[in-house]
Motif scaffolding. Structure first.
Motif, PDB file in Angstrom:
ATOM      1  N   MET A 118       1.077   5.817   6.721  1.00  0.00           N
ATOM      2  CA  MET A 118       0.134   4.743   6.393  1.00  0.00           C
ATOM      3  C   MET A 118       0.088   3.622   7.428  1.00  0.00           C
ATOM      4  SD  MET A 118       0.113   2.453   2.876  1.00  0.00           S
ATOM      5  CE  MET A 118      -0.872   0.948   2.728  1.00  0.00           C
ATOM      6  N   THR A 119       1.182   3.407   8.130  1.00  0.00           N
ATOM      7  CA  THR A 119       1.336   2.180   8.912  1.00  0.00           C
ATOM      8  C   THR A 119       0.237   1.945   9.947  1.00  0.00           C
ATOM      9  OG1 THR A 119       3.696   2.563   8.675  1.00  0.00           O
ATOM     10  CG2 THR A 119       3.035   0.781  10.117  1.00  0.00           C
ATOM     11  N   LYS A 135      -2.604   3.309  10.328  1.00  0.00           N
ATOM     12  CA  LYS A 135      -3.912   3.265   9.664  1.00  0.00           C
ATOM     13  C   LYS A 135      -4.166   1.887   9.047  1.00  0.00           C
ATOM     14  CE  LYS A 135      -5.162   6.112   5.868  1.00  0.00           C
ATOM     15  NZ  LYS A 135      -5.167   7.461   5.232  1.00  0.00           N
ATOM     16  N   ALA A 136      -3.155   1.363   8.362  1.00  0.00           N
ATOM     17  CA  ALA A 136      -3.306   0.047   7.720  1.00  0.00           C
ATOM     18  C   ALA A 136      -3.491  -1.047   8.768  1.00  0.00           C
ATOM     19  CB  ALA A 136      -2.086  -0.256   6.843  1.00  0.00           C
ATOM     20  N   ALA A 179      -6.941  -0.894  10.274  1.00  0.00           N
ATOM     21  CA  ALA A 179      -7.968  -1.440   9.371  1.00  0.00           C
ATOM     22  C   ALA A 179      -8.000  -2.970   9.445  1.00  0.00           C
ATOM     23  CB  ALA A 179      -7.705  -0.981   7.937  1.00  0.00           C
ATOM     24  N   TYR A 200      -2.315 -10.895   7.168  1.00  0.00           N
ATOM     25  CA  TYR A 200      -2.535  -9.555   6.610  1.00  0.00           C
ATOM     26  C   TYR A 200      -1.399  -8.594   6.921  1.00  0.00           C
ATOM     27  CZ  TYR A 200      -6.721 -10.396   4.096  1.00  0.00           C
ATOM     28  OH  TYR A 200      -7.580 -10.855   3.126  1.00  0.00           O
ATOM     29  N   ARG A 240       0.184  -6.701   3.946  1.00  0.00           N
ATOM     30  CA  ARG A 240      -0.602  -5.486   3.753  1.00  0.00           C
ATOM     31  C   ARG A 240      -0.185  -4.322   4.650  1.00  0.00           C
ATOM     32  NH1 ARG A 240      -1.359  -7.693  -0.214  1.00  0.00           N
ATOM     33  NH2 ARG A 240      -3.304  -8.441  -1.169  1.00  0.00           N
ATOM     34  N   ALA A 241       0.684  -4.561   5.597  1.00  0.00           N
ATOM     35  CA  ALA A 241       1.171  -3.441   6.418  1.00  0.00           C
ATOM     36  C   ALA A 241       2.491  -2.977   5.814  1.00  0.00           C
ATOM     37  CB  ALA A 241       1.342  -3.873   7.870  1.00  0.00           C
ATOM     38  N   ALA A 247       0.210   2.956  -3.347  1.00  0.00           N
ATOM     39  CA  ALA A 247      -0.828   3.411  -2.420  1.00  0.00           C
ATOM     40  C   ALA A 247      -1.184   4.843  -2.781  1.00  0.00           C
ATOM     41  CB  ALA A 247      -0.339   3.332  -0.977  1.00  0.00           C
ATOM     42  N   GLN A 270      -2.317   6.870   1.142  1.00  0.00           N
ATOM     43  CA  GLN A 270      -2.098   5.849   2.167  1.00  0.00           C
ATOM     44  C   GLN A 270      -3.058   4.661   2.149  1.00  0.00           C
ATOM     45  OE1 GLN A 270      -2.634   9.271   3.878  1.00  0.00           O
ATOM     46  NE2 GLN A 270      -0.711   9.695   2.803  1.00  0.00           N
ATOM     47  N   GLU A 271      -3.716   4.471   1.003  1.00  0.00           N
ATOM     48  CA  GLU A 271      -4.559   3.278   0.852  1.00  0.00           C
ATOM     49  C   GLU A 271      -4.006   2.476  -0.312  1.00  0.00           C
ATOM     50  OE1 GLU A 271      -7.434   2.296   2.393  1.00  0.00           O
ATOM     51  OE2 GLU A 271      -8.001   4.081   3.530  1.00  0.00           O
ATOM     52  N   LEU A 272      -3.847   1.161  -0.154  1.00  0.00           N
ATOM     53  CA  LEU A 272      -3.377   0.344  -1.267  1.00  0.00           C
ATOM     54  C   LEU A 272      -4.308   0.503  -2.449  1.00  0.00           C
ATOM     55  CD1 LEU A 272      -2.166  -3.019   0.300  1.00  0.00           C
ATOM     56  CD2 LEU A 272      -0.803  -1.343  -0.965  1.00  0.00           C
TER      57      LEU A 272
END
Lengths: 149, 81, 149, 81
Positions: free
Chosen positions: C54-55, C57-58, C61, C113, C117-118, D54, D57-59
């Motif tokens: 996820m990292t 990608k987040a 974004a 953020y 959020r990361a 998540a 991989q999206e919150l």
């Protein structure tokens, strides 16, 4: 806290690393680097004039004010004068603090005040001639963000 | 009293610094005195709203008293940073 | 725009210089460096865990959002994971713009953020044991500064 | 469906990842199902307001549907930067 007003170029990366290494207890270091931008007509060079008897004193006063307002472990300002070319770093502000909000606010504040209260004047020479850069109303307006009621 | 000029104020007046004898009470009086002396001063000081003044290296204003001041500086709004 | 999530240390000064050299038409470069702070009990080390899938990608974004909101010539984020010691740089955000206000706002936004959020989690080990760093309410609150109506 | 855990959630549950068969409709259903299964899940999920989720991989949030989701991640609020 250190203030450097100098004709010589400086290496922004070296300045950042040296500044960071001197901070005790800082979790956040913010740097701002101002760079000579090329202009539409093509910049031949920029000349920065300053008021030597006043410059360091004025910058010092702005740094003192920043340290009074925010909890900073350190502040540094470097500003060049003399002849510069496109892409040269003009100046740099560095702030460090335990927390990011203080470091960001102080650097932002320092930039607003240096823009409009430190005695520097920029003259741009292009193929069309030489002209003093005009101060922007928005730079003067930016100072009102920091007034304390 | 020393009077110093920077940027386009310096260029219009044609010198960076001069020492003058004056009995002007305020900055505005000094501006009026210089402007009446020669055209180049009148040209440089035509619109004082476009100018800044420092007294002994501290920003001041055109109403300020000159009593005890050793150096007056005239210049356009700063464009550092 | 580049995002680096890495275990290796980085040299903040080198990163700043390289980033600045890549900017076209930027008059303002802002950098934020986050540094491991020592803690009252004496930090032995910090361990940063992340969510590899996820990292990046987040972070990407968040960078995209910053580029949409402000006129930036470039954005870069580096974030380390793994074992770090006091005074090690953890992460760095860089923004560049024609004008300082955009560069400052974007860097400030990115930090708010990234904080909340990361997908990174910090664990501090001191002589008293190991503990996960708790998120601060103020970090979550900071995000509301950027909500758009 | 893959379920992954990070930070103290991972430590309390005792593993970083597992693949489960579930008919849970929402994240909240999945949390209830896992919590009823073993004490270590109940402990990790005791206060979901202190948790983040998540989906792929999206919150997301605990009301979200799991339909079509391949990876669910549970973790405490992030502390990066």
């Amino acid at each position: 806290m250190s203030v450097h007003v100098q004709e010589e170029p400086f290496d922004a990366g070296q300045v950042l690393n040296k500044f960071s290494a001197q901070q005790e207890g800082a979790g956040a270091v913010v740097s701002f680097t101002g760079i000579v931008r090329d202009v539409a007509a093509g910049l031949d060079h920029m000349e920065i004039e300053h008021y030597p008897a006043m410059t360091a004193k004025a910058i010092q006063a702005i740094c003192d004010e920043a340290r009074e307002r925010w909890a900073l472990t350190g502040v540094q300002v470097i500003h060049r004068y003399g002849k510069l070319s496109a892409d040269d770093p003009i100046m740099m502000v560095l702030t460090a603090s335990a927390h990011r909000a203080d470091a960001f606010a102080a650097a932002d504040f320092l930039m607003d005040y240096l823009k409009s209260r430190a005695p520097f004047w920029k003259k741009e020479t292009t193929s069309e001639g030489a002209d003093w850069v005009a101060a922007k109303d928005e730079d003067e307006d930016a100072l009102s963000r920091w007034s304390r009621g | 009293m020393d009077v110093v000029y920077f940027a386009w104020v310096r260029e219009r007046i044609g010198l960076p610094k001069e020492t003058i004898e004056t009995s002007a009470q305020t900055v505005a009086d000094l501006v009026a005195e210089l402007s009446s002396k020669e055209e180049r001063y009148a040209a440089a000081f035509a619109d004082t709203s476009a100018l800044r003044v420092a007294l002994d290296q501290e920003l001041s204003d055109f109403d300020a008293q000159l009593d005890g001041v050793r150096e007056v500086a005239f210049f356009p709004p700063m464009t550092g940073g």
